[in-house]
Design an enzyme around this catalytic site. Structure first.
Site, PDB file in Angstrom:
ATOM      1  N   CYS B 135     -20.539   8.907  12.552  1.00 42.82           N
ATOM      2  CA  CYS B 135     -20.121   8.106  14.137  1.00 42.82           C
ATOM      3  C   CYS B 135     -18.994   7.065  13.883  1.00 42.82           C
ATOM      4  O   CYS B 135     -18.544   6.261  14.774  1.00 42.82           O
ATOM      5  CB  CYS B 135     -21.597   8.516  14.817  1.00 42.82           C
ATOM      6  SG  CYS B 135     -22.421  10.205  15.095  1.00 42.82           S
ATOM      7  N   GLU B 286     -29.994  -1.510  18.821  1.00 43.28           N
ATOM      8  CA  GLU B 286     -28.643  -1.949  19.761  1.00 43.28           C
ATOM      9  C   GLU B 286     -28.893  -2.572  20.906  1.00 43.28           C
ATOM     10  O   GLU B 286     -27.915  -4.316  20.601  1.00 43.28           O
ATOM     11  CB  GLU B 286     -27.389  -0.546  20.092  1.00 43.28           C
ATOM     12  CG  GLU B 286     -26.237  -1.329  20.098  1.00 43.28           C
ATOM     13  CD  GLU B 286     -25.364  -0.470  20.479  1.00 43.28           C
ATOM     14  OE1 GLU B 286     -25.496   0.624  21.017  1.00 43.28           O
ATOM     15  OE2 GLU B 286     -24.022  -1.142  20.519  1.00 43.28           O
ATOM     16  N   LYS B 307     -20.213   7.402  26.901  1.00 45.11           N
ATOM     17  CA  LYS B 307     -20.841   8.048  26.560  1.00 45.11           C
ATOM     18  C   LYS B 307     -21.263   9.457  27.871  1.00 45.11           C
ATOM     19  O   LYS B 307     -21.308  11.238  27.511  1.00 45.11           O
ATOM     20  CB  LYS B 307     -21.819   8.155  25.050  1.00 45.11           C
ATOM     21  CG  LYS B 307     -21.105   7.750  23.914  1.00 45.11           C
ATOM     22  CD  LYS B 307     -21.833   7.630  22.935  1.00 45.11           C
ATOM     23  CE  LYS B 307     -21.402   7.675  21.632  1.00 45.11           C
ATOM     24  NZ  LYS B 307     -20.351   6.126  21.832  1.00 45.11           N
ATOM     25  N   HIS B 312     -21.163  12.487  23.126  1.00 43.41           N
ATOM     26  CA  HIS B 312     -20.884  11.733  21.932  1.00 43.41           C
ATOM     27  C   HIS B 312     -19.782  12.517  21.361  1.00 43.41           C
ATOM     28  O   HIS B 312     -19.836  13.845  20.711  1.00 43.41           O
ATOM     29  CB  HIS B 312     -21.792  12.222  20.982  1.00 43.41           C
ATOM     30  CG  HIS B 312     -21.920  10.769  19.268  1.00 43.41           C
ATOM     31  ND1 HIS B 312     -20.356   9.972  19.588  1.00 43.41           N
ATOM     32  CD2 HIS B 312     -23.201  10.474  18.928  1.00 43.41           C
ATOM     33  CE1 HIS B 312     -21.212   9.110  18.456  1.00 43.41           C
ATOM     34  NE2 HIS B 312     -22.929   9.013  18.117  1.00 43.41           N
ATOM     35  N   PHE B 371     -24.736   7.308  11.520  1.00 41.47           N
ATOM     36  CA  PHE B 371     -26.532   8.050  10.529  1.00 41.47           C
ATOM     37  C   PHE B 371     -25.359   8.130   8.881  1.00 41.47           C
ATOM     38  O   PHE B 371     -24.283   7.565   8.494  1.00 41.47           O
ATOM     39  CB  PHE B 371     -25.784   9.675  10.129  1.00 41.47           C
ATOM     40  CG  PHE B 371     -26.471  10.672  11.053  1.00 41.47           C
ATOM     41  CD1 PHE B 371     -27.486   9.583  11.964  1.00 41.47           C
ATOM     42  CD2 PHE B 371     -26.810  12.213  11.264  1.00 41.47           C
ATOM     43  CE1 PHE B 371     -28.391  10.188  13.183  1.00 41.47           C
ATOM     44  CE2 PHE B 371     -27.119  12.207  12.455  1.00 41.47           C
ATOM     45  CZ  PHE B 371     -28.001  11.382  13.893  1.00 41.47           C
TER      46      PHE B 371
END
Lengths: 94, 387
Positions: B135, B286, B307, B312, B371
């Site tokens: 991502c 975050e 998003k 996403h 990830f």
């Protein structure tokens, strides 16, 4: 002169129209070209613009359409539409 | 920017048996607008998206690439490439054995085929990179495009990201990870970044491509100028393959590296397009990271995530965030975080919600976290009057 004669002799062999039409269809599908453009004499790369991946996909398509398994040494010899038709004609019934 | 959600029930494949049955599916994409029939039938959707976005970007930039462009490069972010095509081959193999596997599988599936097709179509002869860090892929891709220009290797870099993974097994792999929202009955309400009732992300697809160009080169050809990519930072977390560091340290280090690279102080930042996926862990970590980096300024800047609109976009997510930053800087309006309704005490920042908020944005950050604990941040600066 001898090879020319041999070639001429081969050309006189009757082409099975059904095999030719199927080969034509497989090639036309991969190259997105008009089937009429694809003649027996057409060279896959020089005349029809097939790249190396197209050639692989065309072989794959022929194998699927005729239930064949084309060995590497035979695959290398198929450069023209006529080569393909002849190969199929000789091997399809074996 | 107007905040209309494109999330709806998946139509690409039957979704019976899946936990999640909704996505941000691109429903009206016609590849033949951008490529010929032969390439259309021999390429995957992620490649087609990237080519389409590149064509639009080149047209918008009024850039006609001459053949043999050595000073031009391509950097594309893509997480997983053509796995949907691989699934079809796996099905053929299961039925008919190895002879059923198409020879075009390799060049259709490899993630770098999108960049390769772009270079082939437009005669680009310079560097051609594909960054595959899930991502965060396309934040890295724009970051490395910036490096190629700074180093003088390129004057122009076509960069961004692309992804399309809405196929039974690949989507199913995400489904089995239990990271996606289960609000199937209310698709447009499903993705809720920073909201107390968030329950996971919603998958999207698409491509975002930019023409990144050395300023003098762009001015000389009178190119339309939108904003400056001013800095790039990245970091790795040590948590695990799927979760960020819960104290936000790794994400904070990514933002700080980007600010240093851009020569920007934390208090100069007006807007952050957050990674904001709407998973429990991402959003909380975050927010902690933003507090760590910005301290008292954390509550003065504004934060949003688009998003809920697109889903996403995975390998294209970072580039979509950069686009939101560019638009915010250009228009003086910050896009909203749809579905942010109930504040979460663990996420205590000034989130733009409801509708876009007027705000002068001189410096903006786009975050993308992946990830593999792989983080990347891009700093965008508003176009200067003097340009």
């Amino acid at each position: 002169m001898k090879p020319a004669k041999a070639k001429g002799k081969d050309k006189n062999k009757k082409v099975d129209p059904e095999i030719f039409r199927t080969v034509q269809r497989v090639i036309a599908h991969q190259l997105k070209s008009e089937p009429q453009r694809i003649t027996l004499e057409s060279h896959l790369q020089n005349d029809l613009g097939a790249d190396s991946l197209d050639a692989m996909e065309i072989l794959f398509g022929l194998e699927e359409a005729f239930g064949l398994k084309v060995p590497e040494e035979d695959a290398r010899r198929i450069a023209t539409v006529e080569d393909a038709v002849r190969y199929v004609t000789e091997n399809v019934k074996k | 920017m107007d905040g209309h959600s494109g999330i709806r029930p998946i139509s690409s494949f039957p979704t019976q048996g899946y936990r999640t049955t909704i996505a941000g599916e691109v429903s009206d994409f016609d590849a033949s607008q951008f490529i010929d029939e032969k390439l259309r039938d021999n390429s995957e959707r992620f490649t087609q998206f990237a080519i389409g976005a590149t064509r639009l970007a080149l047209e918008d930039s009024r850039l006609t690439l001459k053949k043999s462009e050595a000073g031009t490069g391509v950097v594309v972010g893509c997480g997983m490439g053509g796995l949907p095509f691989f699934e079809i081959q796996a099905g053929a193999y299961a039925k008919r054995g190895p002879g059923a596997i198409r020879p075009s599988s390799v060049p259709r599936v490899m993630p770098n085929v999108a960049g390769a097709q772009i270079a082939t179509l437009w005669g680009v002869r310079g560097p051609n990179l594909t960054v595959s860090t899930a991502c965060s892929s396309s934040n890295h891709s724009v970051g490395w495009a910036l490096e190629l220009i700074r180093s003088g290797r390129c004057q122009i870099v076509i960069c961004g990201g692309t992804e399309s993974l809405l196929s039974p097994i690949t989507f199913g792999a995400f489904d089995s990870l239990r990271v996606m929202s289960n609000r199937n009955a209310t698709p447009k309400k499903a993705c809720r970044p920073f909201d107390k009732d968030r329950d996971g992300f919603v998958m999207g697809e698409g491509a975002v491509m930019f023409i990144l160009e050395e300023l003098e080169h762009a001015r000389a050809r009178k190119a339309p100028l939108y904003a400056e990519v001013a800095g790039y930072g990245s970091s790795n977390g040590r948590s695990n393959m799927l979760a960020p560091e819960s104290d936000g340290r790794d994400a904070s280090e990514s933002m700080e590296a980007a600010l240093r690279d851009a020569g920007v102080k934390p208090e100069d930042v007006d807007y952050i397009h957050a990674h904001g996926t709407a998973t429990q862990m991402n959003d909380e970590a975050e927010c902690r990271a933003i507090h760590r980096t910005f301290k008292a300024h954390a509550k003065k800047l504004v934060v949003s995530s688009t998003k809920p609109v697109t889903g996403h976009m995975l390998g294209a997510a970072g580039a979509m965030g950069i686009l939101a930053c560019v638009q915010a800087a250009q228009t003086g309006k910050v896009p909203a975080t749809l579905n942010y309704e109930t504040p979460d005490p663990a996420c205590d920042l000034d989130f733009v919600s409801g509708r876009p908020r007027p705000r002068s944005v001189r410096v903006a950050l786009s975050n993308a976290f992946a990830f593999g604990s792989n983080n990347a941040t891009i700093v965008v600066k508003r176009k200067e009057e003097s340009w």
